[in-house]
Design a protein around this motif. Structure first.
Motif, PDB file in Angstrom:
ATOM      1  N   SER A 107     -24.821  25.851  -0.575  1.00  0.00           N
ATOM      2  CA  SER A 107     -24.089  27.094  -0.317  1.00  0.00           C
ATOM      3  C   SER A 107     -24.073  28.015  -1.527  1.00  0.00           C
ATOM      4  O   SER A 107     -23.857  29.223  -1.391  1.00  0.00           O
ATOM      5  CB  SER A 107     -22.649  26.783   0.112  1.00  0.00           C
ATOM      6  N   ALA A 108     -24.310  27.456  -2.712  1.00  0.00           N
ATOM      7  CA  ALA A 108     -24.336  28.286  -3.918  1.00  0.00           C
ATOM      8  C   ALA A 108     -25.469  29.302  -3.876  1.00  0.00           C
ATOM      9  O   ALA A 108     -25.412  30.340  -4.538  1.00  0.00           O
ATOM     10  CB  ALA A 108     -24.475  27.405  -5.159  1.00  0.00           C
ATOM     11  N   GLY A 109     -26.506  29.011  -3.084  1.00  0.00           N
ATOM     12  CA  GLY A 109     -27.594  29.974  -2.942  1.00  0.00           C
ATOM     13  C   GLY A 109     -27.138  31.292  -2.344  1.00  0.00           C
ATOM     14  O   GLY A 109     -27.826  32.312  -2.470  1.00  0.00           O
ATOM     15  N   ALA A 110     -25.970  31.289  -1.699  1.00  0.00           N
ATOM     16  CA  ALA A 110     -25.445  32.521  -1.109  1.00  0.00           C
ATOM     17  C   ALA A 110     -25.128  33.567  -2.175  1.00  0.00           C
ATOM     18  O   ALA A 110     -25.151  34.769  -1.894  1.00  0.00           O
ATOM     19  CB  ALA A 110     -24.196  32.216  -0.280  1.00  0.00           C
ATOM     20  N   TRP A 111     -24.810  33.120  -3.401  1.00  0.00           N
ATOM     21  CA  TRP A 111     -24.599  34.082  -4.487  1.00  0.00           C
ATOM     22  C   TRP A 111     -25.864  34.899  -4.728  1.00  0.00           C
ATOM     23  O   TRP A 111     -25.813  36.117  -4.915  1.00  0.00           O
ATOM     24  CB  TRP A 111     -24.208  33.352  -5.771  1.00  0.00           C
ATOM     25  N   VAL A 112     -27.000  34.215  -4.727  1.00  0.00           N
ATOM     26  CA  VAL A 112     -28.279  34.901  -4.933  1.00  0.00           C
ATOM     27  C   VAL A 112     -28.583  35.810  -3.751  1.00  0.00           C
ATOM     28  O   VAL A 112     -29.055  36.942  -3.922  1.00  0.00           O
ATOM     29  CB  VAL A 112     -29.409  33.872  -5.134  1.00  0.00           C
ATOM     30  N   ALA A 113     -28.307  35.322  -2.535  1.00  0.00           N
ATOM     31  CA  ALA A 113     -28.539  36.140  -1.344  1.00  0.00           C
ATOM     32  C   ALA A 113     -27.685  37.402  -1.372  1.00  0.00           C
ATOM     33  O   ALA A 113     -28.152  38.492  -1.019  1.00  0.00           O
ATOM     34  CB  ALA A 113     -28.238  35.323  -0.087  1.00  0.00           C
ATOM     35  N   ALA A 114     -26.438  37.262  -1.791  1.00  0.00           N
ATOM     36  CA  ALA A 114     -25.553  38.426  -1.872  1.00  0.00           C
ATOM     37  C   ALA A 114     -26.053  39.421  -2.908  1.00  0.00           C
ATOM     38  O   ALA A 114     -26.033  40.638  -2.688  1.00  0.00           O
ATOM     39  CB  ALA A 114     -24.135  37.976  -2.215  1.00  0.00           C
ATOM     40  N   ASN A 115     -26.528  38.903  -4.037  1.00  0.00           N
ATOM     41  CA  ASN A 115     -26.998  39.790  -5.100  1.00  0.00           C
ATOM     42  C   ASN A 115     -28.276  40.526  -4.701  1.00  0.00           C
ATOM     43  O   ASN A 115     -28.534  41.636  -5.164  1.00  0.00           O
ATOM     44  CB  ASN A 115     -27.243  38.987  -6.375  1.00  0.00           C
ATOM     45  N   ARG A 116     -29.083  39.900  -3.837  1.00  0.00           N
ATOM     46  CA  ARG A 116     -30.331  40.528  -3.393  1.00  0.00           C
ATOM     47  C   ARG A 116     -30.109  41.538  -2.272  1.00  0.00           C
ATOM     48  O   ARG A 116     -30.990  42.345  -1.990  1.00  0.00           O
ATOM     49  CB  ARG A 116     -31.321  39.462  -2.911  1.00  0.00           C
ATOM     50  N   THR A 117     -28.955  41.485  -1.625  1.00  0.00           N
ATOM     51  CA  THR A 117     -28.665  42.434  -0.555  1.00  0.00           C
ATOM     52  C   THR A 117     -28.503  43.827  -1.145  1.00  0.00           C
ATOM     53  O   THR A 117     -27.707  44.022  -2.061  1.00  0.00           O
ATOM     54  CB  THR A 117     -27.372  42.041   0.185  1.00  0.00           C
ATOM     55  N   PRO A 118     -29.265  44.811  -0.660  1.00  0.00           N
ATOM     56  CA  PRO A 118     -29.188  46.165  -1.224  1.00  0.00           C
ATOM     57  C   PRO A 118     -27.761  46.708  -1.222  1.00  0.00           C
ATOM     58  O   PRO A 118     -27.074  46.702  -0.206  1.00  0.00           O
ATOM     59  CB  PRO A 118     -30.092  46.983  -0.284  1.00  0.00           C
ATOM     60  N   GLY A 119     -27.317  47.149  -2.392  1.00  0.00           N
ATOM     61  CA  GLY A 119     -25.995  47.737  -2.514  1.00  0.00           C
ATOM     62  C   GLY A 119     -24.867  46.754  -2.708  1.00  0.00           C
ATOM     63  O   GLY A 119     -23.713  47.158  -2.853  1.00  0.00           O
ATOM     64  N   ALA A 120     -25.183  45.443  -2.709  1.00  0.00           N
ATOM     65  CA  ALA A 120     -24.119  44.437  -2.789  1.00  0.00           C
ATOM     66  C   ALA A 120     -24.033  43.758  -4.147  1.00  0.00           C
ATOM     67  O   ALA A 120     -23.218  42.857  -4.324  1.00  0.00           O
ATOM     68  CB  ALA A 120     -24.316  43.381  -1.705  1.00  0.00           C
ATOM     69  N   ALA A 121     -24.852  44.175  -5.097  1.00  0.00           N
ATOM     70  CA  ALA A 121     -24.841  43.529  -6.412  1.00  0.00           C
ATOM     71  C   ALA A 121     -23.480  43.659  -7.091  1.00  0.00           C
ATOM     72  O   ALA A 121     -23.000  42.723  -7.739  1.00  0.00           O
ATOM     73  CB  ALA A 121     -25.932  44.125  -7.299  1.00  0.00           C
ATOM     74  N   ASP A 122     -22.845  44.816  -6.935  1.00  0.00           N
ATOM     75  CA  ASP A 122     -21.532  45.008  -7.552  1.00  0.00           C
ATOM     76  C   ASP A 122     -20.477  44.104  -6.918  1.00  0.00           C
ATOM     77  O   ASP A 122     -19.509  43.707  -7.574  1.00  0.00           O
ATOM     78  CB  ASP A 122     -21.099  46.472  -7.423  1.00  0.00           C
ATOM     79  N   LEU A 123     -20.661  43.776  -5.643  1.00  0.00           N
ATOM     80  CA  LEU A 123     -19.733  42.857  -4.986  1.00  0.00           C
ATOM     81  C   LEU A 123     -19.783  41.475  -5.627  1.00  0.00           C
ATOM     82  O   LEU A 123     -18.765  40.792  -5.734  1.00  0.00           O
ATOM     83  CB  LEU A 123     -20.067  42.742  -3.494  1.00  0.00           C
ATOM     84  N   VAL A 124     -20.977  41.067  -6.036  1.00  0.00           N
ATOM     85  CA  VAL A 124     -21.130  39.766  -6.688  1.00  0.00           C
ATOM     86  C   VAL A 124     -20.353  39.736  -7.995  1.00  0.00           C
ATOM     87  O   VAL A 124     -19.645  38.773  -8.302  1.00  0.00           O
ATOM     88  CB  VAL A 124     -22.622  39.462  -6.932  1.00  0.00           C
ATOM     89  N   VAL A 125     -20.485  40.802  -8.772  1.00  0.00           N
ATOM     90  CA  VAL A 125     -19.762  40.874 -10.044  1.00  0.00           C
ATOM     91  C   VAL A 125     -18.256  40.878  -9.799  1.00  0.00           C
ATOM     92  O   VAL A 125     -17.497  40.168 -10.469  1.00  0.00           O
ATOM     93  CB  VAL A 125     -20.184  42.135 -10.828  1.00  0.00           C
ATOM     94  N   ALA A 126     -17.815  41.670  -8.823  1.00  0.00           N
ATOM     95  CA  ALA A 126     -16.383  41.738  -8.517  1.00  0.00           C
ATOM     96  C   ALA A 126     -15.862  40.393  -8.024  1.00  0.00           C
ATOM     97  O   ALA A 126     -14.780  39.939  -8.428  1.00  0.00           O
ATOM     98  CB  ALA A 126     -16.124  42.822  -7.467  1.00  0.00           C
ATOM     99  N   GLY A 127     -16.626  39.740  -7.152  1.00  0.00           N
ATOM    100  CA  GLY A 127     -16.202  38.443  -6.636  1.00  0.00           C
ATOM    101  C   GLY A 127     -16.141  37.382  -7.713  1.00  0.00           C
ATOM    102  O   GLY A 127     -15.183  36.595  -7.778  1.00  0.00           O
ATOM    103  N   ALA A 128     -17.153  37.350  -8.577  1.00  0.00           N
ATOM    104  CA  ALA A 128     -17.171  36.354  -9.648  1.00  0.00           C
ATOM    105  C   ALA A 128     -16.029  36.581 -10.630  1.00  0.00           C
ATOM    106  O   ALA A 128     -15.386  35.628 -11.095  1.00  0.00           O
ATOM    107  CB  ALA A 128     -18.517  36.408 -10.377  1.00  0.00           C
ATOM    108  N   ALA A 129     -15.759  37.842 -10.953  1.00  0.00           N
ATOM    109  CA  ALA A 129     -14.661  38.142 -11.871  1.00  0.00           C
ATOM    110  C   ALA A 129     -13.316  37.754 -11.261  1.00  0.00           C
ATOM    111  O   ALA A 129     -12.441  37.201 -11.946  1.00  0.00           O
ATOM    112  CB  ALA A 129     -14.671  39.630 -12.224  1.00  0.00           C
ATOM    113  N   ALA A 130     -13.146  38.026  -9.970  1.00  0.00           N
ATOM    114  CA  ALA A 130     -11.897  37.668  -9.296  1.00  0.00           C
ATOM    115  C   ALA A 130     -11.693  36.159  -9.276  1.00  0.00           C
ATOM    116  O   ALA A 130     -10.572  35.665  -9.469  1.00  0.00           O
ATOM    117  CB  ALA A 130     -11.900  38.221  -7.870  1.00  0.00           C
ATOM    118  N   ILE A 131     -12.771  35.412  -9.053  1.00  0.00           N
ATOM    119  CA  ILE A 131     -12.681  33.949  -9.047  1.00  0.00           C
ATOM    120  C   ILE A 131     -12.300  33.431 -10.430  1.00  0.00           C
ATOM    121  O   ILE A 131     -11.488  32.509 -10.567  1.00  0.00           O
ATOM    122  CB  ILE A 131     -14.017  33.342  -8.580  1.00  0.00           C
TER     123      ILE A 131
END
Length: 228
Positions: A107-131
């Protein structure tokens, strides 16, 4: 996580792979699996296959490429029990323990999938920081309920704040990712308190890494809902 995600998919994949490698040594102890070395190899291999498949896959949705890694995790777990049998009465426990650890790694591969989704890279940063913020907040006091509330509030606030700073997402979108990530930390932390304290350092580390890896799916789904 937040730092590697900020620098791009390649560095995020390396960061995720490092977390999987470290956690793979602790999960067998945490899950009380009999064949620890075999379990470590299976968990690490499943996670690595997921990250590579998602990272190199062509065409959205990228998370679909992790299905092969999930199938491989099942086959490896079952095959390991056949070739390296556990003592009588522990076969089911060992197999389910290996599978659960391998699925978290996959399931950790979903982080990479999220980052590759156009326009969603900032969501990865926000999610990781929140965690990260929620993980620290979850240990503020000796009262689990108070810690959970603080973690949810600070995690949501962190996501909302970063959402306000980033152009690609709104503060509401950041808040959604923040509370989802914080909720995963609070849930795993609460479950961990119901188990005996890990006796080995690697088991304790694996317990701490689990919500980070598992939250990748939640961040990915949030990205699909908010970005499309």
């Amino acid at each position: 996580m937040a730092v590697t995600g900020f620098y791009g998919t390649r560095f995020l994949a390396l960061g995720i792979s490092a977390l999987i490698a470290v956690a793979a040594f602790g999960w067998p102890r945490l899950l009380r699996v009999y064949r620890r070395k075999v379990s470590t190899v299976i968990i690490a291999a499943s996670g690595a296959l997921s990250v590579v498949a998602v990272g190199l896959g062509r065409g959205e949705p990228y998370l679909r490429y992790a299905v092969a890694a999930a199938a491989g995790a099942v086959l490896l777990s079952l095959s390991a029990e056949l070739f390296f049998p556990s003592p009588p009465g522990r076969a089911v426990t060992s197999v389910t323990g290996m599978m659960s650890g391998a699925f978290v790694a996959v399931s950790a591969g979903a982080w990479v999938a999220a980052n590759r989704t156009p326009g969603a890279a900032d969501l990865v940063v926000a999610g990781a920081a929140a965690i990260a913020v929620a993980g620290v907040a979850a240990a503020f006091t000796r009262r689990p309920t108070v810690n959970g509330i603080i973690a949810l509030v600070l995690g949501t606030a962190t996501g909302a704040g970063l959402g306000h700073l980033f152009d690609s997402i709104s503060w509401a979108g950041g808040a959604l990712v923040g509370i989802v990530g914080a909720a995963s930390v609070v849930t795993v932390t609460e479950l961990a308190t119901r188990e005996p304290a890990p006796r080995h350092a690697l088991a304790a580390i694996a317990s701490g890494i689990t919500p980070v890896l598992a939250a990748g799916v939640l961040v990915y789904l949030s990205g699909r809902l908010l970005v499309g």
